[in-house]
Design a protein around this motif. Structure first.
Motif, short mmCIF file in Angstrom:
data_model
loop_
_atom_site.label_atom_id
_atom_site.label_comp_id
_atom_site.label_asym_id
_atom_site.label_seq_id
_atom_site.Cartn_x
_atom_site.Cartn_y
_atom_site.Cartn_z
N ALA A 61 18.94 60.62 -12.36
CA ALA A 61 18.27 59.85 -11.32
C ALA A 61 18.18 60.68 -10.04
N THR A 62 16.97 60.79 -9.51
CA THR A 62 16.77 61.60 -8.29
C THR A 62 16.61 60.76 -7.04
N GLY A 63 16.45 59.45 -7.18
CA GLY A 63 16.29 58.59 -6.01
C GLY A 63 17.59 58.45 -5.24
N GLN A 64 17.45 58.22 -3.94
CA GLN A 64 18.62 58.02 -3.07
C GLN A 64 18.52 56.66 -2.38
N ALA A 65 19.63 55.96 -2.35
CA ALA A 65 19.68 54.63 -1.73
C ALA A 65 19.94 54.77 -0.24
N LEU A 66 18.91 55.11 0.51
CA LEU A 66 19.07 55.37 1.94
C LEU A 66 18.67 54.19 2.83
N ASP B 47 17.89 49.53 2.66
CA ASP B 47 18.14 48.31 1.89
C ASP B 47 17.15 48.13 0.75
N GLU B 48 15.88 48.40 1.01
CA GLU B 48 14.87 48.23 -0.04
C GLU B 48 15.14 49.17 -1.20
N MET B 49 15.48 50.43 -0.91
CA MET B 49 15.74 51.40 -1.98
C MET B 49 17.03 51.06 -2.72
N ARG B 50 18.03 50.57 -2.01
CA ARG B 50 19.27 50.14 -2.68
C ARG B 50 18.97 49.01 -3.68
N PRO C 2 20.03 63.96 -6.92
CA PRO C 2 18.94 63.92 -5.94
C PRO C 2 18.46 65.29 -5.48
N LEU C 3 19.30 66.30 -5.52
CA LEU C 3 18.91 67.64 -5.07
C LEU C 3 19.13 68.72 -6.12
#
Length: 189
Positions: free
Chosen positions: A39-44, A46-49, A72-73
């Motif tokens: 998984a490359t997404g980051q929970a930065l 509220d919407e992404m979390r 993520p990187l």
């Protein structure tokens, strides 16, 4: 050499579901196989979390037993560490990975550059190098965002250009390329 598939498409086109189906098919085909989701997404925010949490629940229901690893990187390093002849690796997604390198949230306020980080080129090259030598199958998911008008801002133009080049390079390295639209696959390669 193991097979690799790049699955491209727009947002909500069915890319991830197709990748998950490949993982389910892989797991069902023979005992002793495993699947890992990078998984490359980051929970930065509220919407992404919330989005990530929803994806985790959905993924666990659709592909029980698939391990999730956050990358993520350092995607090339994670791919190299988790690829094996008995493990299918799903990378989701290349677009978020590029975003993490070109538009890091913590540096957004102070950055004035529209160009990728100097480390981006090395990371891209390393991913392509690792992908060429993976002992197990790999399914990579990415967005195709270059079908519309040319973006107005230079940062967005640089991002669209970099993603287009990344998609071309990964497509050239993969044995299969699929374009998704409205949940339907179109085999490109």
């Amino acid at each position: 050499m193991a097979w690799q598939e790049l699955i491209l498409g727009g947002q909500k086109s069915g890319k991830t579901r197709r990748a998950e189906q490949a993982a389910r098919d892989w797991l069902d085909a023979a005992p002793g196989r495993s699947a890992t989701y990078l998984a490359t997404g980051q929970a930065l925010d509220d919407e992404m979390r919330a989005r990530i949490a929803r994806h985790q629940v959905d993924r666990a229901a659709r592909v029980p037993g698939m391990q999730t690893v956050e990358a993520p990187l350092q995607l090339a390093q994670a791919l190299q560490a988790h690829s094996s002849p008995r493990t299918l690796v799903v990378v989701d997604c290349l677009t978020m990975w590029l975003t993490n390198w070109m538009m890091p949230m913590e540096a957004a306020a102070s950055s004035t550059s529209a160009e990728p980080s100097p480390d981006w080129g090395a990371q891209r090259s390393r991913l392509l190098q690792v992908l060429a030598h993976c002992p197990g199958p790999v399914v990579l998911v990415g967005n195709e965002i270059g079908l519309g008008v040319i973006p107005m801002g230079r940062e967005v133009r640089a991002f669209v250009d970099a993603l287009g080049v990344l998609n071309q390079d990964v497509a050239a390295a993969c044995s299969r390329v699929t374009l998704m639209a409205a949940g339907l696959p179109l085999q490109l390669k």
